[in-house]
Motif scaffolding. Sequence first.
Motif, mmCIF file in Angstrom:
data_model
loop_
_atom_site.group_PDB
_atom_site.id
_atom_site.type_symbol
_atom_site.label_atom_id
_atom_site.label_comp_id
_atom_site.label_asym_id
_atom_site.label_seq_id
_atom_site.Cartn_x
_atom_site.Cartn_y
_atom_site.Cartn_z
ATOM 1 N N ILE A 192 -33.839 -61.817 -22.214
ATOM 2 C CA ILE A 192 -35.176 -61.433 -21.757
ATOM 3 C C ILE A 192 -35.810 -60.398 -22.668
ATOM 4 O O ILE A 192 -36.913 -60.581 -23.163
ATOM 5 C CB ILE A 192 -35.108 -60.765 -20.365
ATOM 6 C CG1 ILE A 192 -34.341 -61.614 -19.394
ATOM 7 C CG2 ILE A 192 -36.489 -60.470 -19.846
ATOM 8 C CD1 ILE A 192 -34.169 -60.904 -18.067
ATOM 9 N N VAL A 193 -35.088 -59.292 -22.850
ATOM 10 C CA VAL A 193 -35.714 -58.133 -23.486
ATOM 11 C C VAL A 193 -36.173 -58.439 -24.920
ATOM 12 O O VAL A 193 -37.335 -58.215 -25.244
ATOM 13 C CB VAL A 193 -34.774 -56.907 -23.427
ATOM 14 C CG1 VAL A 193 -35.361 -55.747 -24.185
ATOM 15 C CG2 VAL A 193 -34.513 -56.524 -21.978
ATOM 16 N N PRO A 194 -35.307 -58.997 -25.775
ATOM 17 C CA PRO A 194 -35.784 -59.271 -27.141
ATOM 18 C C PRO A 194 -36.944 -60.262 -27.166
ATOM 19 O O PRO A 194 -37.831 -60.155 -28.014
ATOM 20 C CB PRO A 194 -34.557 -59.865 -27.843
ATOM 21 C CG PRO A 194 -33.406 -59.576 -26.983
ATOM 22 C CD PRO A 194 -33.898 -59.364 -25.595
ATOM 23 N N ASN A 195 -36.946 -61.212 -26.229
ATOM 24 C CA ASN A 195 -38.030 -62.188 -26.216
ATOM 25 C C ASN A 195 -39.361 -61.570 -25.847
ATOM 26 O O ASN A 195 -40.394 -61.888 -26.439
ATOM 27 C CB ASN A 195 -37.699 -63.330 -25.253
ATOM 28 C CG ASN A 195 -37.011 -64.475 -25.959
ATOM 29 O OD1 ASN A 195 -37.597 -65.114 -26.826
ATOM 30 N ND2 ASN A 195 -35.757 -64.705 -25.636
ATOM 31 N N VAL A 196 -39.343 -60.687 -24.845
ATOM 32 C CA VAL A 196 -40.592 -60.039 -24.451
ATOM 33 C C VAL A 196 -41.116 -59.170 -25.607
ATOM 34 O O VAL A 196 -42.298 -59.206 -25.949
ATOM 35 C CB VAL A 196 -40.394 -59.184 -23.176
ATOM 36 C CG1 VAL A 196 -41.617 -58.327 -22.914
ATOM 37 C CG2 VAL A 196 -40.108 -60.074 -21.986
ATOM 38 N N VAL A 197 -40.194 -58.431 -26.227
ATOM 39 C CA VAL A 197 -40.614 -57.570 -27.340
ATOM 40 C C VAL A 197 -41.138 -58.420 -28.498
ATOM 41 O O VAL A 197 -42.183 -58.125 -29.084
ATOM 42 C CB VAL A 197 -39.447 -56.667 -27.800
ATOM 43 C CG1 VAL A 197 -39.861 -55.854 -29.024
ATOM 44 C CG2 VAL A 197 -39.022 -55.732 -26.678
ATOM 45 N N ALA A 198 -40.438 -59.519 -28.814
ATOM 46 C CA ALA A 198 -40.863 -60.373 -29.927
ATOM 47 C C ALA A 198 -42.212 -61.019 -29.640
ATOM 48 O O ALA A 198 -43.034 -61.195 -30.545
ATOM 49 C CB ALA A 198 -39.810 -61.448 -30.197
ATOM 50 N N LEU A 199 -42.434 -61.334 -28.389
ATOM 51 C CA LEU A 199 -43.705 -61.943 -27.999
ATOM 52 C C LEU A 199 -44.867 -61.018 -28.360
ATOM 53 O O LEU A 199 -45.923 -61.447 -28.806
ATOM 54 C CB LEU A 199 -43.686 -62.182 -26.483
ATOM 55 C CG LEU A 199 -44.386 -63.416 -25.943
ATOM 56 C CD1 LEU A 199 -43.830 -64.659 -26.587
ATOM 57 C CD2 LEU A 199 -44.205 -63.471 -24.434
ATOM 58 N N MET A 200 -44.636 -59.720 -28.170
ATOM 59 C CA MET A 200 -45.702 -58.750 -28.438
ATOM 60 C C MET A 200 -45.714 -58.293 -29.888
ATOM 61 O O MET A 200 -46.760 -58.050 -30.456
ATOM 62 C CB MET A 200 -45.538 -57.540 -27.515
ATOM 63 C CG MET A 200 -45.746 -57.892 -26.055
ATOM 64 S SD MET A 200 -45.706 -56.445 -24.977
ATOM 65 C CE MET A 200 -44.032 -55.913 -25.135
ATOM 66 N N MET A 201 -44.518 -58.159 -30.476
ATOM 67 C CA MET A 201 -44.452 -57.477 -31.774
ATOM 68 C C MET A 201 -43.940 -58.327 -32.922
ATOM 69 O O MET A 201 -43.920 -57.863 -34.061
ATOM 70 C CB MET A 201 -43.555 -56.246 -31.648
ATOM 71 C CG MET A 201 -44.088 -55.221 -30.672
ATOM 72 S SD MET A 201 -43.048 -53.751 -30.640
ATOM 73 C CE MET A 201 -43.060 -53.279 -32.347
#
Lengths: 268, 339
Positions: free
Chosen positions: B268-277
Amino acid sequence: MIFLHAVSHAYGATTVLDGVDLSIPRGKLTALVGPNGAGKSTLLSAMARLLKPDTGQVMVGDLDVLSAKPAQLAKKLGVLKQLNQLSARLTVIDLVRFGRFPHCQGRLQAEDHRIVEQAMDYVDLQEFRDRFLDQLSGGQRQRALIAMVLAQDTEYILLDEPLNNLDMRHGVAMMQLLRQAADDLGRTIVVVLHDINFASAWADYLVGMRDGSVVAQGTPEQIVQREPLREIFGLDMQVVDVAGRKIGMYWHPELVGAEELSPVAVYG
Amino acid sequence: MTLTRAPEQAAQPRAGSSFYRWGLLLAVLALGLGAYLSLGVGVVHIPLSAMFSPNEDQWEIISRSRLPRMAAILLAGSSMAVAGLIMQRITQNRFVSPSTSGTTEAAIFGILLATLFVPGASLTTKMMIAIVTSIIGSVIFLQILQQMRHRDPLVVALLGIMYGSVISAITVAVGYRLDLVQLLDIWTTGSFASILSGQYEPLYIVLFALIAGFFFADRFTVVGMGRDVSTSLGVNYTFVLYTGLIVISIMSASVVVVVGAIPFLGLIVPNVVALMMGDHVRRVLPVTAVAGAGFVLICDIIGRWIIAPYEIPVATIAGVVGAGFFVWLIVRHGKGASA
């Protein structure tokens, strides 16, 4: 100069390169042409150490590709394959900055930034610098990748089918860009092209391949002729002269001007 | 080539990057505040006013249990999120993570081996054995990937889940025969409830893995662009790939040994961050670490609060949230969003 001697390679029982000897001139735009399966991409991969051929020698300048240090070669030769597939979601500027990796290992100095900005200007992508690659059109993405390889600042640039997925207008713009890089920046550029007329119109030197061998090489004037083209493509075509450039009329058998060709013979 | 842009101008930080620095600073502050608040939550409520001048009993609870628990949460959350980030980059696949591709399961198998063959093994010994088995497990997964012609990311992810399940099945089968199934629960269901000072300190090893991950960040990004791009840029693809696997395995195995498995965290966490950044590892790694720690902190506080004075393991909370997110990610992929 890129120099290949007796380069052979096979995938299982299929020989894809059959003892290729070839010299690619320096500071020129060279196009590898030929039908599917002729071994163009494999040859390019062998030049770029993406593939270790079964036998033979590949020299890029004074470096032996098979034994040179990867980091050293990366300052001399940059290569791009499959220009449209990149699963990493990077911004244009970040991607281009990675072109400096062989020189600065990710810690860019003022000089690196200067070269990156030049490359960005060169491909005219400054206005998209902070866009992610997946927010660009196919042509822009391809230019971003070209900018990365330009920023790598290598004497030799190898591109596998840079016109894939580009419409005619962007195809012409891409060839123009490569032409300029060869003329203005003195780069030695080798491209794999499918369309003989793009090659004829833009390249300095053509290398025609068929069945893993180089069957013809020379200037466009020498290669874009009925006989060599038949040899390379197995396709009979009339060659016309338009403003000093040779154009092969291959699109329809009736354009060929040859009588006895059946479709089977054309593609055989 | 003509120069149209002065180098000073180019080197200047852009508006975007200062926004990024402030955002990161704010996130770190928020995390610090959350961590501080979490010290008060538990069977024995410690009012915030007492936090600065605790009496002896309160200090005993804070120093023996609450502080170690907070440290473990921060270490486990940040390292598992970063492990997921690295794994997704080096495999070029958003749908894999240590807990969905056999790394975690192999670590649990290692703990079982340690329990069987080194009776009375210390936490550190268990950890070392678990690290070795999870490296082996990850390398086998990678080998399977490289043998596969079919590189559809979803198929690869499902394969990883199946592969992990096979390892789990072997572990459970052995555990069942030797009457260790109950014990295995400790590691398959991550929880911070039993973290006490003197029993979690080996977890600090993940700090070294995090630093190694940051040191290799740019190489992970390059490898994430594929073998050809790596070769062109003079980066040793295979070496970086295996370095990444080792870093991931150290993080996953250490967390599993001390805390237990926390499902979906690394997904979850890396995907959410990658989605934004995006996928620039050096830039997203600090944010991913902070976000991972924050996510686990929130899951843990929820778990401690819902059925207080009892606790729901953090793995259960993360599993509920994560499963939903995983489905969303797949549906999004199915709709053709870039994955």
